[in-house]
Design an enzyme around this catalytic site. Structure first.
Site: not given
Ligand code: PLP
Length: 397
Positions: A113, A184, A209-210, A356
């Site tokens: 990401f 992560d 939140y996912k 997606r």
């Molecule tokens: C969703 C996601 C994030 C989100 O980070 P926030 O700090 O909550 O915005 C970080 N890394 C990955 C790989 C994600 O999928």
């Protein structure tokens, strides 16, 4: 075995919607609104500041952390909750580098990401001391782990394609080369079985939140292997991570164990929402979630490929190499997704051309998958992506 009819009844989903975006924002579990209302009225409202002790707000980060620990194969006392994934990533990266000796390379991949690379880029820049971020293709990672690597920082499931890294094998390879690992788990936690302890992972972060359904902007989690907690020093410190926050000592003295990964005051209302959302996992076996998720995604791929020939599979075809999402490439993916959302099937779009779809067995069944493909086929047959109304881009895609 898990009773998915029971878990499905635990969610409040709008009538007529097929929700295939639980990988981006989990839906609302039924108990959450009531719990948040209670926390607001009976705790904040009635107890006022006494809530920190009387309602045990102060212990919530570790309490919720221990609940998440069970879902990610982490021992009790190794996970805490607070801040965002990005901030937690900064903490664990700087913590890992604090115990990494003289090596300078932080290794990651370009399927990560981009956010995680931003955090790492700026962390190594701020630390100076010769640190550098090295980014290679996901397939190349294994081959470039050598004795220059201080930290291997990877996301287990690729946010775009769902491609799954082999956490256990890569961690073992990194350890053999003397490197520390950071995983992560944003697209893994609540999506598939994770065994941080079994894989001997050093640090991990992930989202509330996912797949954990904690609500928009829910606090994130951070894991630290017991061996590191007493030694690793994150470059972000605050009173909640201090050994004695209320001693108001002028020197920073990190607290015991995972508590040193805390920084400032925890967001109690969001924490209460996440805590209540985690109730849906009671009695859920992650192996059955995984088996069901693959059954749903295999069905989706088969049906889409059979009925929507313009869409090209962007995810690994082999089920064992995917997380819990499936992506398709299409030049007009953005517009098509907008048309699909208007038809009641909610997925999302990732630039430049990825549509997606997330599969979340707690509240999705084969009937939903088939209904989603029916509507997608209709959008494709009617070329609805050509309608100007679906070309309008909002800030969030
Ligand atoms: C969703 C996601 C994030 C989100 O980070 P926030 O700090 O909550 O915005 C970080 N890394 C990955 C790989 C994600 O999928």
């Amino acid at each position: 075995m898990t009773d998915f009819t029971r878990t499905r009844a635990l969610f409040d989903l709008p009538e007529g919607v097929v929700y295939l975006d639980g990988n981006s924002l989990g839906p609302l579990p039924k108990g959450v609104a009531e719990r948040v209302a209670r926390t607001v009225r009976e705790e904040w409202g009635a107890m006022l500041i006494r809530g920190w002790n009387d309602a045990e707000w102060i212990g919530l980060p570790e309490k919720v952390g221990n609940r998440i620990a069970k879902l990610i194969g982490a021992p009790k006392g190794t996970v805490t909750v607070g801040d965002s994934t990005s901030v937690n990533l900064f903490k664990v990266l700087t913590a890992a580098l604090s115990v990494a000796g003289t090596r300078c390379v932080v290794l990651s991949d370009n399927g990560n990401f981009p956010n995680d690379l931003y955090v790492a880029q700026e962390a190594v820049r701020a630390l100076g001391m010769g640190y550098e971020l090295k980014v290679v293709a996901p397939e190349a990672v294994e081959g470039v782990i050598d004795d220059t690597v201080a930290v291997l920082m990877l996301t287990e499931v690729d946010y775009r394609t769902g491609r799954l890294h082999d956490m256990k094998a890569l961690t073992a390879k990194a350890h053999k080369a003397g490197a520390i690992t950071i995983w992560d788990l944003c697209h893994s936690a609540g999506a598939l079985p994770i065994d941080l302890h079994g894989a001997d992972a050093d640090f991990a972060v992930g989202c509330g939140y996912k797949y954990l359904n904690g609500g928009p902007g829910a606090p994130a989690f951070v894991y630290c292997k017991a061996e590191w907690t007493e030694r690793a020093a994150p470059a972000l410190a605050g009173w909640m991570g201090h050994a004695e926050p209320f001693a108001f000592d002028l020197r920073y003295l990190p607290g015991d164990g995972i508590s040193r990964m805390r920084v400032g005051t925890p967001p109690i209302l969001s924490m209460a929402a996440l805590d209540a959302a985690l109730d849906v996992w009671d009695g859920v076996d992650m192996n059955s979630v995984r088996a069901r998720s693959l059954e749903l995604s295999e069905c989706f791929i088969r049906e889409v490929e059979g009925r929507c020939p313009r869409l090209e599979l962007a995810s690994p075809r082999e089920a064992a190499r995917r997380g819990s999402q499936v992506s398709f490439r299409f030049k007009h993916g953005f517009e098509t997704m907008q048309a699909l959302i208007a038809a009641g099937v909610i997925g999302d779009f990732r630039a430049p051309d990825i549509m997606r779809f997330g599969f979340t067995p707690l509240y999705l069944g084969l009937d939903d998958v088939l209904a989603a493909v029916d509507r997608l086929e209709d959008v494709m047959k009617r070329r609805l992506w050509e309608e100007p109304v679906y070309a309008v881009r909002a800030k969030v895609t």
